[in-house]
Design a protein around this motif. Structure first.
Motif, mmCIF file in Angstrom:
data_model
loop_
_atom_site.group_PDB
_atom_site.id
_atom_site.type_symbol
_atom_site.label_atom_id
_atom_site.label_comp_id
_atom_site.label_asym_id
_atom_site.label_seq_id
_atom_site.Cartn_x
_atom_site.Cartn_y
_atom_site.Cartn_z
ATOM 1 N N ARG A 231 0.824 -1.209 0.000
ATOM 2 C CA ARG A 231 0.000 0.000 0.000
ATOM 3 C C ARG A 231 0.859 1.261 0.000
ATOM 4 O O ARG A 231 0.603 2.200 -0.763
ATOM 5 N N VAL A 232 1.888 1.292 0.866
ATOM 6 C CA VAL A 232 2.750 2.481 0.927
ATOM 7 C C VAL A 232 3.481 2.674 -0.402
ATOM 8 O O VAL A 232 3.576 3.797 -0.921
ATOM 9 N N VAL A 233 3.984 1.592 -0.983
ATOM 10 C CA VAL A 233 4.705 1.684 -2.255
ATOM 11 C C VAL A 233 3.804 2.235 -3.345
ATOM 12 O O VAL A 233 4.212 3.105 -4.139
ATOM 13 N N GLU A 234 2.582 1.771 -3.394
ATOM 14 C CA GLU A 234 1.683 2.140 -4.490
ATOM 15 C C GLU A 234 0.995 3.480 -4.279
ATOM 16 O O GLU A 234 0.615 4.136 -5.248
ATOM 17 N N GLU A 235 0.812 3.913 -3.022
ATOM 18 C CA GLU A 235 0.009 5.105 -2.759
ATOM 19 C C GLU A 235 0.784 6.298 -2.218
ATOM 20 O O GLU A 235 0.368 7.444 -2.411
ATOM 21 N N GLU A 236 1.908 6.065 -1.533
ATOM 22 C CA GLU A 236 2.561 7.165 -0.828
ATOM 23 C C GLU A 236 3.919 7.563 -1.398
ATOM 24 O O GLU A 236 4.317 8.730 -1.289
#
Length: 469
Positions: A163-168
């Protein structure tokens, strides 16, 4: 969880860890808050080897077996991070004490360790992976962060990481510098300062290769979203590099010791360390090899190393080598904060001495800003500094010297003896008081410090602390 027997301890002298650390640093820098903090405050561009050594020493303390050392290091890191906050170029706030940001730093270290094992053909078994994850959770807990910012289980961690890789994560300026500038322009470590041609030859080849390997190892969704180009054959090159570096693990125990390598790279040729004499003996042979390389394949001109014994440097040289710690071309508060950070780390200061040192540098910054910032932009350019360099030696700078003296004079007898002096200048010092009747008095210390900080002397013990890469 810590010390010998832990899963992380098995990786500590693993040569693959060097590749994993570069990868983790890129993923950290891609986080908007971390990237902004690096650009505004870090010395990783101008002093990468010093930053590497400090990071290595910090991890050694945090993952070592001594709980008291770990607690002191955690307190030091928290004090350091509490001073790193501000806003980025898009007016978004950043704070190095943000628990989610700190969790991401730990997450990149763990995931990169897992990835390095997979890419080198030796993937971690599930039990070993869970054990390593528990150790990194304990690392975050040792910093005082509450549980929950890292997922409680390994299964949940992978969802969080994706999630962090894809969104942040973003294509930040700090990340681009690491990938496309840092390795291509990496200054020689102190050990190799006298070999500019050989270093330039190796860097010309290794810089782009390290960048290509690192990009190829990053998560594919992030590479695509950030627009990071992947060179043809980069995946094969990356896997070959991890496999080749991994072969070094079969060398006999003791051949590869991370702490020994780190100490050697940061060893100044002028040090009184016996190893320096051995290195200097080899230097002549390597210089002759460098001369041969120049005949065969001329390289772009490199800055000439300063001859030993030289005592003067120009205002421009002093500005670039010492004052501009962050390498952004200006002198501002983060540069002086970096000096305070380095000196307090080398002296291993606790409170309140560390805060006293920071406050003394802050007073000096206000004095400099008042005297030298002629255009009122809140920072000092090299031209502004050169035009009024004499203004550096004011009362605030004397206060910095006095705070340093008091912190070094542990027994309070107003004299720095040989052991206390060695503590301050442990990387390289040229004034050895051992076995002599000469003591380093307060007035002599202040005079030497002011002489260095006003750019008048190059061959000073402070050069290895504040000027070397």
């Amino acid at each position: 969880m810590f010390g010998p027997g832990s899963q992380f301890h098995e990786f500590f002298n693993d040569p693959r860890w060097a590749l994993a650390m570069v990868r983790a640093t890129v993923l950290e820098a891609a986080h908007p808050q971390i990237g902004a903090a690096l650009i505004d405050n870090s010395t990783f561009v101008a002093h990468p080897w010093r930053r590497l050594r400090n990071t290595f020493l910090s991890m050694q303390r945090m993952f070592g077996a001594d709980d008291h050392v770990r607690q002191r290091e955690a307190a030091r890191l928290n004090r350091l991070h509490a001073r790193l906050n501000g806003t980025d170029a898009r007016d978004r706030p950043y704070d190095a004490m943000d628990p989610d940001v700190r969790a991401w730093v730990v997450a990149t270290l763990f995931e990169s360790a897992v990835t390095m094992c997979r890419l080198s053909g030796q993937p971690l078994e599930q039990q070993a992976m869970e054990r390593l994850y528990a150790e990194f959770q304990a690392f975050l807990a040792a910093l005082g962060d509450e549980a929950g910012h890292l997922p409680p289980s390994l299964h949940e961690f992978w969802h969080y990481y994706d999630r962090v890789v894809e969104e942040e994560l973003e294509n930040t300026e700090a990340m681009r510098i690491i990938l496309y500038k840092l390795f291509d322009h990496l200054p020689a470590p102190p050990l190799l300062h006298g070999l500019p041609t050989l270093w330039a030859a190796g860097r010309t080849i290794a810089g782009p290769v390290i960048g290509a390997i690192t990009v190829a190892s990053l998560p594919e969704p992030f590479r695509r979203r950030a627009g990071l180009p992947e060179l043809p054959g980069a995946q094969t090159l990356m896997q070959g590099a991890y496999l080749a570096v991994g072969l070094a693990r079969v060398l006999p125990d003791g051949w590869i010791q991370a702490d020994t390598i780190s100490d050697l790279l940061s060893l100044s040729p002028d040090s009184d360390d016996p190893r320096a004499r051995t290195i200097n003996a080899l230097r002549d042979t390597m210089n002759r090899a460098g001369a041969l390389i120049r005949l065969i394949s001329p390289l772009p001109p490199e800055p000439r190393p300063t001859a030993q014994g030289a005592t003067q440097r120009s205002a421009e040289e002093f500005f670039q080598e010492v004052l501009d710690q962050t390498g952004n071309g200006y002198l501002d508060w983060p540069d002086l904060a970096a000096m305070a950070r380095e000196l307090s780390s080398r002296l291993d200061l606790d409170e309140p001495e560390e805060t006293q040192l920071y406050n003394a540098f802050a007073d000096w910054w206000r004095e400099l800003q008042s005297a030298l910032d002629t255009d009122g932009d809140g920072r000092i350019s090299a031209e502004e500094y050169a035009a009024a360099a004499a203004s550096l030696a004011g009362p605030a700078l004397i206060k910095v010297a006095e705070v340093l003296f008091d912190a070094t004079d542990e027994d309070g007898n107003q004299i720095i003896d040989a052991d206390e002096y060695r503590t301050l200048f442990r990387t390289a010092f040229q004034r050895d008081t051992a076995g002599t009747e000469t003591a380093y008095t307060r007035s002599a210390f202040i005079k030497d410090f002011l002489s260095f900080m006003t750019g008048r002397h190059r061959t000073s013990p402070y050069d290895p602390l504040l000027a070397q890469a």
